[in-house]
Enzyme design. Structure first.
Site, PDB file in Angstrom:
ATOM      1  N   ASP A 124     -14.569 -26.123   0.189  1.00  0.00           N
ATOM      2  CA  ASP A 124     -14.601 -25.361   1.555  1.00  0.00           C
ATOM      3  C   ASP A 124     -15.510 -26.186   2.382  1.00  0.00           C
ATOM      4  O   ASP A 124     -15.129 -26.960   3.429  1.00  0.00           O
ATOM      5  CB  ASP A 124     -15.147 -23.826   1.522  1.00  0.00           C
ATOM      6  CG  ASP A 124     -14.315 -23.070   0.300  1.00  0.00           C
ATOM      7  OD1 ASP A 124     -13.054 -23.248   0.465  1.00  0.00           O
ATOM      8  OD2 ASP A 124     -14.751 -22.085  -0.034  1.00  0.00           O
ATOM      9  N   TYR A 162       3.172   4.008   5.212  1.00  0.00           N
ATOM     10  CA  TYR A 162       2.560   4.875   5.940  1.00  0.00           C
ATOM     11  C   TYR A 162       2.612   4.510   7.626  1.00  0.00           C
ATOM     12  O   TYR A 162       2.449   5.242   8.240  1.00  0.00           O
ATOM     13  CB  TYR A 162       1.090   4.714   5.407  1.00  0.00           C
ATOM     14  CG  TYR A 162      -0.005   5.579   6.481  1.00  0.00           C
ATOM     15  CD1 TYR A 162      -0.144   6.879   6.281  1.00  0.00           C
ATOM     16  CD2 TYR A 162      -0.546   4.841   7.387  1.00  0.00           C
ATOM     17  CE1 TYR A 162      -1.135   7.572   6.932  1.00  0.00           C
ATOM     18  CE2 TYR A 162      -1.558   5.639   8.131  1.00  0.00           C
ATOM     19  CZ  TYR A 162      -1.516   6.924   8.147  1.00  0.00           C
ATOM     20  OH  TYR A 162      -2.671   7.605   8.671  1.00  0.00           O
ATOM     21  N   HIS A 170       8.092  -1.617   0.910  1.00  0.00           N
ATOM     22  CA  HIS A 170       7.030  -2.589   1.187  1.00  0.00           C
ATOM     23  C   HIS A 170       7.994  -4.029   0.748  1.00  0.00           C
ATOM     24  O   HIS A 170       8.107  -4.519  -0.228  1.00  0.00           O
ATOM     25  CB  HIS A 170       6.089  -2.555  -0.040  1.00  0.00           C
ATOM     26  CG  HIS A 170       5.016  -1.337   0.053  1.00  0.00           C
ATOM     27  ND1 HIS A 170       3.930  -1.641   1.095  1.00  0.00           N
ATOM     28  CD2 HIS A 170       5.210  -0.277  -0.513  1.00  0.00           C
ATOM     29  CE1 HIS A 170       3.245  -0.384   0.960  1.00  0.00           C
ATOM     30  NE2 HIS A 170       4.059   0.370   0.264  1.00  0.00           N
ATOM     31  N   GLY A 203      -0.549   2.537   3.457  1.00  0.00           N
ATOM     32  CA  GLY A 203      -1.916   3.156   3.299  1.00  0.00           C
ATOM     33  C   GLY A 203      -1.788   4.570   2.148  1.00  0.00           C
ATOM     34  O   GLY A 203      -0.885   5.014   2.140  1.00  0.00           O
TER      35      GLY A 203
END
Length: 517
Positions: free
Chosen positions: A228, A84, A170, A56
């Site tokens: 979809d 974070y 990350h 974050g």
């Protein structure tokens, strides 16, 4: 829908939160995103195998820092904190975060001190992607450091007795080459998942869920001919073949020959269960004189409801009752509708999110609301849908109304239809169609001076738009070859009466949106 294996991600505002979910799903483990403020008791209702705390943009010391309920860390569930998320876990459990630390952004090399669990199979040193301003200065009681960098002695931590791990980098981004290995170790070895969430298992679970939900009811499916809604219709066909009707509405805002293509494709599957309603005059008359994009969307949405009510009334005379409406809401629609800190700013109206008018008295079925677009295509492939249909580019619910800028008329739609058909035809024949996420033409509300032969012209301008993307949430403009664009431009200007200028859109999302309206 309950799944046999679930990883939950708590979103603290990271730009990579959705990417974490995609990475976990690539391991064939179902994963869903929840706001950081979700009560832990509600998370337990999902019976998660593990919880991942996203990164974050905030510091844990910020006044408005996103902080979860403290009881989150008392759950008997494996937790992985990322960036974070790691600092937050340490902050809650008695550690100290250095808010004056040297910032680290970009690639860094970490030294791994222990390779027995989270870093199983890793070399002693590896490259990772860092993106943080703060860093962990003191670990909470019970934790130990298992990796470090030159700048951050505490880059990865663990407390195995309480099933808690944290990394300062990350692992979900491509710039961390072994990031998937780390996530695999967490999801499989530390959370005990098996990786049994596949297209086939999704179909089996969804078919069972539809049958249980519908009972002896009857379902209508809003069939647009796109990926979809086509997959939704096929799921209904497999689950309740004699208890649903697919309704395709020709609103006068479709691509060239779309009505004929849908009728041909699905008449073979659904036979008498396909209803084709020609309501083009109704839509175009209600759009007459309207130029505001949101007003267009609302008119189209309300008109669809009117058309469906008419078709439902007629259908009831044959089947006795209609109880459900099925539509193709996807997970990005859900995510965009609710942000980490509450409702998102409205960029455009999502016609697939937010429920139905009370007067329709229908319950909603959204079998795809847990899936990303590429996952929907995998399901469609497993259901036997044609590859050309599955790989069709997304098409907006309001159709050409939001690609004809300004007033929508049949004549202007016809001009755009012809130009767009040429663009798509050339993309397919050149092999470029599969290289972009979405491509289309936009009729601009301006006319420009041109010369054709020896005559001056004053005609329409059309913009071509092609973007690359993974899921439509962000997008970059497609780098189509100059010679290709020149050829398309020549064809459009020569073959489409009313157009004398073609331009190419090189805007990315953000700051622009993919569609112009």
């Amino acid at each position: 829908m309950k799944h046999s294996e679930t990883i939950i991600i708590l979103d603290f505002g990271s730009q990579f939160t959705q990417l974490i979910a995609r990475r976990v799903r690539e391991l064939n483990v179902y994963c869903e995103i929840h706001p950081f403020s979700t009560p832990p008791a509600k998370l337990l209702e999902r019976s998660p195998n593990g919880i991942i705390l996203s990164g974050g943009p905030c510091s844990v010391y910020d006044t408005n820092a996103p902080l979860p309920d403290a009881s989150l860390f008392q759950l008997n569930t494996p937790i992985l904190g990322i960036c974070y998320g790691m600092q937050l876990m340490a902050h809650f459990l008695g550690g100290a975060v250095d808010k004056a630390a040297r910032r680290e952004f970009g690639r860094a090399e970490i030294a791994i001190a222990d390779r027995s669990d989270l870093f199983k199979g890793f070399p002693d040193r590896t490259t990772v992607w860092q993106s943080h301003g703060d860093r962990l200065d003191r670990m909470p009681k019970g934790f130990e450091a298992i990796a470090s960098t030159e700048n951050a002695p505490i880059t990865a931590i663990r407390d195995t007795s309480n099933q808690r791990w944290g990394v300062q980098f990350h692992p979900e981004v491509a710039h961390t080459p072994l990031g998937m290995n780390l996530l695999r170790n967490f999801v499989f070895d530390l959370c005990g998942c098996q990786g049994n969430w596949t297209a086939s298992s999704f179909i089996d679970d969804t078919v069972k869920s539809i049958r249980e939900t519908v009972g002896d009811g009857h379902v209508i499916c809003a069939l647009s001919g796109g990926v979809d809604s086509s997959v939704v219709a096929m799921l209904l066909h497999q689950a309740i073949p004699n208890q649903f009707s697919a309704i395709f509405v020709d609103n006068g805002l479709l691509r060239k020959n779309e009505r004929e293509q849908v009728d041909f494709t699905f008449r073979n599957f659904f036979k008498s269960h396909l209803i084709v309603s020609d309501a083009s005059e109704m839509f175009l008359s209600r759009l007459s004189g309207i130029v505001d994009p949101e007003q267009k969307r609302k008119i189209i949405g309300n008109t669809f409801i009117d058309v469906f009510e008419k078709e439902i009334t007629e259908l009831k005379s044959n089947v006795g009752h209609v109880d459900f409406l099925a539509q193709g809401t996807l997970y990005p629609d859900v995510i965009e509708s609710v942000s980490v800190k509450g409702p998102s700013a409205t960029i455009k109206t999502h016609h697939n999110v937010g429920g139905l008018p009370d007067k329709m008295r229908l319950k909603l079925i959204e079998p795809l609301r847990e899936l990303f677009k590429d996952e929907v295509r995998n399901v469609g492939r497993a259901l036997g849908l044609d590859a050309d249909l599955l790989m069709r580019h997304p098409f907006p619910g309001p159709g050409l109304a939001v690609r004809v800028l300004g007033e929508v008329t049949r004549e202007r739609c016809d001009i755009l239809r012809e130009a767009d058909a040429i663009f798509i035809d050339e993309l397919r024949s050149s092999g470029e169609y599969s290289t972009v996420w979405q491509a289309f033409s936009v009729l601009l509300p301006v006319k420009s001076v041109g010369v054709m032969g020896d005559e001056r012209t004053y005609q329409n301008a059309v913009a071509l738009r092609a973007v690359t993307s993974h899921d439509g949430m962000t997008a970059d403009w497609g780098r189509l070859p100059y010679d290709f664009l020149a050829h398309v431009s020549n064809r459009i200007i020569n073959e489409v009466r009313g157009i004398n200028r073609v331009v190419y859109d090189i805007s990315s999302k953000p700051p622009a949106t993919i569609e112009w309206e």
